[in-house]
Scaffold this motif. Structure first.
Motif, PDB file in Angstrom:
ATOM      1  N   LEU A  57       0.822  -1.213   0.000  1.00  0.00           N
ATOM      2  CA  LEU A  57       0.000   0.000   0.000  1.00  0.00           C
ATOM      3  C   LEU A  57       0.852   1.258   0.000  1.00  0.00           C
ATOM      4  O   LEU A  57       0.480   2.266  -0.590  1.00  0.00           O
ATOM      5  N   LEU A  58       1.995   1.213   0.651  1.00  0.00           N
ATOM      6  CA  LEU A  58       2.895   2.368   0.650  1.00  0.00           C
ATOM      7  C   LEU A  58       3.536   2.582  -0.716  1.00  0.00           C
ATOM      8  O   LEU A  58       3.801   3.708  -1.117  1.00  0.00           O
ATOM      9  N   LEU A  59       3.791   1.509  -1.434  1.00  0.00           N
ATOM     10  CA  LEU A  59       4.436   1.613  -2.741  1.00  0.00           C
ATOM     11  C   LEU A  59       3.473   2.006  -3.856  1.00  0.00           C
ATOM     12  O   LEU A  59       3.873   2.609  -4.832  1.00  0.00           O
ATOM     13  N   VAL A  60       2.209   1.675  -3.744  1.00  0.00           N
ATOM     14  CA  VAL A  60       1.235   1.961  -4.807  1.00  0.00           C
ATOM     15  C   VAL A  60       1.132   3.446  -5.117  1.00  0.00           C
ATOM     16  O   VAL A  60       1.223   3.839  -6.275  1.00  0.00           O
ATOM     17  N   PRO A  61       0.990   4.345  -4.117  1.00  0.00           N
ATOM     18  CA  PRO A  61       0.899   5.766  -4.475  1.00  0.00           C
ATOM     19  C   PRO A  61       2.147   6.274  -5.183  1.00  0.00           C
ATOM     20  O   PRO A  61       2.059   7.044  -6.129  1.00  0.00           O
ATOM     21  N   ALA A  62       3.322   5.823  -4.773  1.00  0.00           N
ATOM     22  CA  ALA A  62       4.550   6.270  -5.427  1.00  0.00           C
ATOM     23  C   ALA A  62       4.597   5.780  -6.870  1.00  0.00           C
ATOM     24  O   ALA A  62       4.974   6.514  -7.778  1.00  0.00           O
ATOM     25  N   ALA A  63       4.205   4.557  -7.099  1.00  0.00           N
ATOM     26  CA  ALA A  63       4.227   4.008  -8.454  1.00  0.00           C
ATOM     27  C   ALA A  63       3.197   4.683  -9.348  1.00  0.00           C
ATOM     28  O   ALA A  63       3.451   4.953 -10.509  1.00  0.00           O
ATOM     29  N   SER A  64       2.020   4.982  -8.829  1.00  0.00           N
ATOM     30  CA  SER A  64       0.986   5.585  -9.671  1.00  0.00           C
ATOM     31  C   SER A  64       1.210   7.081  -9.862  1.00  0.00           C
ATOM     32  O   SER A  64       0.703   7.657 -10.796  1.00  0.00           O
ATOM     33  N   ALA A  65       2.004   7.710  -9.002  1.00  0.00           N
ATOM     34  CA  ALA A  65       2.268   9.144  -9.152  1.00  0.00           C
ATOM     35  C   ALA A  65       3.174   9.406 -10.353  1.00  0.00           C
ATOM     36  O   ALA A  65       3.047  10.409 -11.029  1.00  0.00           O
ATOM     37  N   GLN A  66       4.092   8.516 -10.622  1.00  0.00           N
ATOM     38  CA  GLN A  66       5.019   8.711 -11.727  1.00  0.00           C
ATOM     39  C   GLN A  66       4.313   8.763 -13.075  1.00  0.00           C
ATOM     40  O   GLN A  66       4.549   9.673 -13.845  1.00  0.00           O
ATOM     41  N   PRO A  67       3.420   7.838 -13.408  1.00  0.00           N
ATOM     42  CA  PRO A  67       2.727   7.950 -14.691  1.00  0.00           C
ATOM     43  C   PRO A  67       1.900   9.230 -14.791  1.00  0.00           C
ATOM     44  O   PRO A  67       1.810   9.814 -15.850  1.00  0.00           O
ATOM     45  N   ALA A  68       1.305   9.666 -13.691  1.00  0.00           N
ATOM     46  CA  ALA A  68       0.533  10.907 -13.726  1.00  0.00           C
ATOM     47  C   ALA A  68       1.440  12.082 -14.058  1.00  0.00           C
ATOM     48  O   ALA A  68       1.088  12.950 -14.853  1.00  0.00           O
ATOM     49  N   ALA A  69       2.634  12.108 -13.470  1.00  0.00           N
ATOM     50  CA  ALA A  69       3.588  13.185 -13.768  1.00  0.00           C
ATOM     51  C   ALA A  69       4.033  13.114 -15.223  1.00  0.00           C
ATOM     52  O   ALA A  69       4.154  14.135 -15.897  1.00  0.00           O
ATOM     53  N   ALA A  70       4.274  11.888 -15.710  1.00  0.00           N
ATOM     54  CA  ALA A  70       4.684  11.730 -17.102  1.00  0.00           C
ATOM     55  C   ALA A  70       3.564  12.181 -18.040  1.00  0.00           C
ATOM     56  O   ALA A  70       3.817  12.848 -19.045  1.00  0.00           O
ATOM     57  N   ASN A  71       2.322  11.802 -17.732  1.00  0.00           N
ATOM     58  CA  ASN A  71       1.188  12.235 -18.556  1.00  0.00           C
ATOM     59  C   ASN A  71       1.045  13.735 -18.542  1.00  0.00           C
ATOM     60  O   ASN A  71       0.720  14.350 -19.551  1.00  0.00           O
ATOM     61  N   SER A  72       1.285  14.351 -17.402  1.00  0.00           N
ATOM     62  CA  SER A  72       1.197  15.806 -17.291  1.00  0.00           C
ATOM     63  C   SER A  72       2.253  16.475 -18.172  1.00  0.00           C
ATOM     64  O   SER A  72       1.981  17.462 -18.844  1.00  0.00           O
ATOM     65  N   ALA A  73       3.472  15.933 -18.195  1.00  0.00           N
ATOM     66  CA  ALA A  73       4.532  16.487 -19.040  1.00  0.00           C
ATOM     67  C   ALA A  73       4.187  16.314 -20.517  1.00  0.00           C
ATOM     68  O   ALA A  73       4.395  17.216 -21.323  1.00  0.00           O
ATOM     69  N   ILE A  74       3.646  15.156 -20.865  1.00  0.00           N
ATOM     70  CA  ILE A  74       3.257  14.905 -22.256  1.00  0.00           C
ATOM     71  C   ILE A  74       2.163  15.871 -22.686  1.00  0.00           C
ATOM     72  O   ILE A  74       2.211  16.443 -23.776  1.00  0.00           O
ATOM     73  N   GLU A  75       1.185  16.081 -21.837  1.00  0.00           N
ATOM     74  CA  GLU A  75       0.099  17.015 -22.168  1.00  0.00           C
ATOM     75  C   GLU A  75       0.617  18.447 -22.284  1.00  0.00           C
ATOM     76  O   GLU A  75       0.158  19.214 -23.134  1.00  0.00           O
ATOM     77  N   ALA A  76       1.577  18.815 -21.444  1.00  0.00           N
ATOM     78  CA  ALA A  76       2.173  20.159 -21.527  1.00  0.00           C
ATOM     79  C   ALA A  76       2.918  20.321 -22.849  1.00  0.00           C
ATOM     80  O   ALA A  76       2.834  21.371 -23.496  1.00  0.00           O
ATOM     81  N   GLN A  77       3.652  19.287 -23.273  1.00  0.00           N
ATOM     82  CA  GLN A  77       4.359  19.344 -24.550  1.00  0.00           C
ATOM     83  C   GLN A  77       3.377  19.401 -25.709  1.00  0.00           C
ATOM     84  O   GLN A  77       3.594  20.142 -26.679  1.00  0.00           O
ATOM     85  N   ARG A  78       2.286  18.655 -25.615  1.00  0.00           N
ATOM     86  CA  ARG A  78       1.255  18.694 -26.657  1.00  0.00           C
ATOM     87  C   ARG A  78       0.701  20.120 -26.777  1.00  0.00           C
ATOM     88  O   ARG A  78       0.593  20.673 -27.875  1.00  0.00           O
ATOM     89  N   ALA A  79       0.367  20.725 -25.655  1.00  0.00           N
ATOM     90  CA  ALA A  79      -0.195  22.084 -25.653  1.00  0.00           C
ATOM     91  C   ALA A  79       0.805  23.084 -26.225  1.00  0.00           C
ATOM     92  O   ALA A  79       0.441  23.965 -27.005  1.00  0.00           O
ATOM     93  N   THR A  80       2.072  22.941 -25.860  1.00  0.00           N
ATOM     94  CA  THR A  80       3.104  23.857 -26.370  1.00  0.00           C
ATOM     95  C   THR A  80       3.267  23.702 -27.877  1.00  0.00           C
ATOM     96  O   THR A  80       3.324  24.700 -28.608  1.00  0.00           O
TER      97      THR A  80
END
Length: 159
Positions: free
Chosen positions: A11-34
């Protein structure tokens, strides 16, 4: 007790693992917008003042005839807008992977002024193109583009 410790660790590892894809998706969406801003705002609306927000200081357009600086790229874009003051640009699709974005775009307008190598014959035109961007730190560092200039010139040729 061992099962409880394993579950607690999981349970402690799940939030850390799922946070990384969200950050990556956020960067991808920012690059798409730019990437899309380049076409919708810069080329579509003539807002060349967005450049410091969008491009790295050492940005280069890579072309067969040599590299172009941001200033040269903006001057070229301004000439295209002068050649077709009613220029309309839309993004058809954008694909982003890691630090690269590919934009399929469509531009149309009326070539009413002789500029940017266009004759100014008052004829309408429409052209598709593809532009590829490489990002550094969330801003565009390099650009490569292709469009069918022969088809464009055929549309603008005297009959």
């Amino acid at each position: 007790m061992r099962t409880v410790l394993i579950l607690a660790a999981a349970l402690l590892l799940v939030p850390a693992a799922s946070a990384q894809p969200a950050a990556a998706n956020s960067a991808i969406e920012a690059q798409r917008a730019t990437a899309e801003r380049v076409f919708l705002e810069k080329m579509g609306q003539g807002k060349f003042d967005i450049s410091p927000e969008v491009y790295t200081p050492d940005f280069r357009v890579r072309a067969p005839g040599g590299d172009y600086t941001l200033e040269m790229d903006n001057a070229s874009g301004a000439e295209w807008r002068r050649a077709a003051p009613d220029l309309k640009v839309r993004v058809i699709r954008t694909l982003v992977e890691k630090d690269f974005a590919a934009v399929h775009w469509h531009a149309s307008g009326t070539n009413s002024v002789a500029a940017a190598g266009l004759p100014g014959a008052g004829k309408p035109f429409a052209i598709d193109g593809m532009t590829f961007f490489r990002f550094e730190g969330g801003r565009i560092a390099e650009e490569w583009g292709v469009m069918d200039i022969a088809a464009l010139m055929k549309q603008l040729a005297a009959k």
